[in-house]
Design an enzyme around this catalytic site. Structure first.
Site, PDB file in Angstrom:
ATOM      1  CG  HIS A 124       4.567   3.045  -1.099  1.00 61.64           C
ATOM      2  ND1 HIS A 124       5.543   3.570  -0.303  1.00 61.64           N
ATOM      3  CD2 HIS A 124       3.938   2.109  -0.336  1.00 61.64           C
ATOM      4  CE1 HIS A 124       5.501   2.981   0.890  1.00 61.64           C
ATOM      5  NE2 HIS A 124       4.536   2.098   0.901  1.00 61.64           N
ATOM      6  CG  HIS A 200       6.356  -2.405   1.371  1.00 61.07           C
ATOM      7  ND1 HIS A 200       5.749  -3.097   2.396  1.00 61.07           N
ATOM      8  CD2 HIS A 200       5.810  -1.163   1.405  1.00 61.07           C
ATOM      9  CE1 HIS A 200       4.881  -2.315   2.999  1.00 61.07           C
ATOM     10  NE2 HIS A 200       4.902  -1.126   2.412  1.00 61.07           N
ATOM     11  CD  GLU A 344       7.627   0.047   4.483  1.00 58.43           C
ATOM     12  OE1 GLU A 344       7.563   0.929   3.617  1.00 58.43           O
ATOM     13  OE2 GLU A 344       6.721  -0.139   5.309  1.00 58.43           O
TER      14      GLU A 344
END
Ligand SMILES: *[C@@H]1O[C@H](CO)[C@@H](O)[C@H](O)[C@H]1NC(C)=O
Ligand SMILES: *[C@@H]1O[C@H](CO)[C@@H](O)[C@H](O)[C@H]1NC(C)=O
Ligand SMILES: *[C@@H]1O[C@H](CO)[C@@H](O)[C@H](O)[C@H]1NC(C)=O
Ligand SMILES: *[C@@H]1O[C@H](CO)[C@@H](O)[C@H](O)[C@H]1NC(C)=O
Length: 378
Positions: A124, A200, A344
């Site tokens: 991420h 997210h 996502e």
């Protein structure tokens, strides 16, 4: 009144935190240009709250079939808790969402090293990805026909190890009743770079804090006949794109989330559960224009709330919050394993190290685009 004072105190604290944390990225923040705030968008009894800390969606409030309002995303009451949090609740993930194997990739003959924040992998965007920086509010329209907010972030050459300057925009908009649109774009300046943005949100259509029982009972349909199997130890794709038919990953016809988690070989990290990228059916090939397509549907039988997810990306990561453990969220409610699900939409994980996956490389002057639409019914 007390609340307003508290809010101001929190904001003052955050500005200090921001100045302390941000370093080079926000060298200009001393001008007070980058304030952290909370912004509401409201259309009838449908509303969301957004903070420019991490371009984060803090709440999504909608009715159920009896008219009872609930907030259907996990998160915190205050921005300060998002600054401290590690679960990426509602954040805008970048520069590259998902895992990059061994925190390393080679592009145009040069090898780039990233932060290892997931075993040996980068996850991420690294230690301080786009969900942990202050974005600039470009426009905010709270009500009317099309409530919306546009946020901007300039990511610099070398930030978290990634090459090249990148100008990033995200717009959250309520274009119609009970519809949330998310539009993202990113323009590379100077150097080619991988880009993979993801929103997210952690959804629980029964209401945040309703717990695992309600999520495991929710029905999910995913319009994907293939998925990218991973190595169970590292969660890095093997490179295969395999059919879901006959596996616990098959949600083509719709099934309760929990139907096959327990006792099934679904590698979701330390515990069983989905943390899986699906190859969305009908996705554009490299070089073709990406169009909005139906990605997934979720239905909560108890409240009658349902959500359709549309997007124009090659993949969608289905995550059943396997790693959540005792996180104290809104109203002091504690979120645990399977307390929410994430859908996502994004490029494939570790695409930068898999030439056979759809390319996520954006060359100088090129524009990355990612559009999502959430349609709610009840
Ligand atoms: C700070 O921001 C101002 C106004 O946007 C700009 O003119 C100036 O060049 C910036 N300074 C630095 C050091 O980035
Ligand atoms: C910060 O997060 C940790 C867990 O990551 C938690 O234990 C702690 O209570 C949090 N602190 C605040 C002030 O929210
Ligand atoms: C990280 O890589 C090293 C060297 O290949 C290996 O020994 C170690 O087990 C890896 N750690 C994890 C958590 O995968
Ligand atoms: C990116 O999005 C912003 C905000 O909607 C818009 O103003 C800008 O023109 C877009 N950039 C490109 C290159 O499409």
């Amino acid at each position: 009144m007390a609340r307003a004072v508290l809010t101001l105190t929190v904001l003052a604290f955050l500005c200090l935190v921001a100045l302390g944390l941000s370093g080079r990225a926000n060298a200009n923040a001393t001008a007070g240009r980058k304030m952290v705030g909370v912004y509401e968008l409201k259309k009838g009894d449908f509303s969301i709250r957004v903070t420019n800390w991490g371009a984060t969606i803090m709440s999504v409030i909608l009715p159920d079939s009896k008219g009872n309002l609930a907030d259907v995303v996990l998160g915190y009451d205050t921005v300060a808790e998002y600054v401290n949090g590690t679960a990426y609740f509602g954040g805008l993930i970048g520069r590259v969402a998902n895992r990059i194997a061994n925190a390393r990739f080679t592009l145009d003959g040069k090898t780039y090293r990233l932060f290892r924040n997931d075993g040996n992998n980068s996850l991420h965007g690294g230690h301080r990805g786009f969900s942990k920086v202050i974005w600039t509010v470009k426009e905010h329209v709270a009500g009317g026909d099309s409530p919306r907010i546009t946020l901007y972030y300039h990511s610099f050459d070398g930030e978290q190890g990634f090459p090249g300057d990148l100008d990033v925009f995200v717009t959250y908009e309520l274009p119609r009743p009970y519809v949330l649109a998310v539009r993202m774009n990113a323009t590379a300046r100077g150097k080619a770079t991988p880009v993979n943005l993801a929103h997210h949100a952690y959804w629980n259509l029964a209401g945040e804090g309703s717990g695992a029982a309600s999520v495991l009972a929710e029905t999910v349909r995913i319009h994907a006949s293939r998925y990218t199997p991973v190595d169970a130890a590292t969660l890095i794709p093997t490179g295969r794109v395999a059919p879901v038919a006959g596996t616990p990953y098959d949600f083509l016809a719709g099934a309760p989330v929990g139907a096959r988690i327990v006792g099934a070989a679904v590698p979701g990290g330390a515990v069983s559960g989905y943390d899986t990228n699906y190859a969305v059916d009908g996705a554009a090939a490299d070089g073709e224009r990406r169009r909005l397509r139906p990605v997934a549907e979720v239905r909560d039988g108890a409240t009658g709330r349902a959500m359709e997810v549309w997007a124009d990306q090659p993949g969608v990561q289905f995550y059943t919050s396997n790693g959540l453990a005792g996180v104290r969220g809104k109203g002091g409610r504690v979120y645990g394993r399977y307390g929410a699900l994430c859908l996502e939409t994004q490029g494939f994980p570790d695409a930068v190290n898999h030439p056979s996956f759809p390319s996520q490389i954006v060359r100088p002057g090129q524009v990355y685009e990612h559009n999502m639409v959430f349609k709610f019914t009840f």
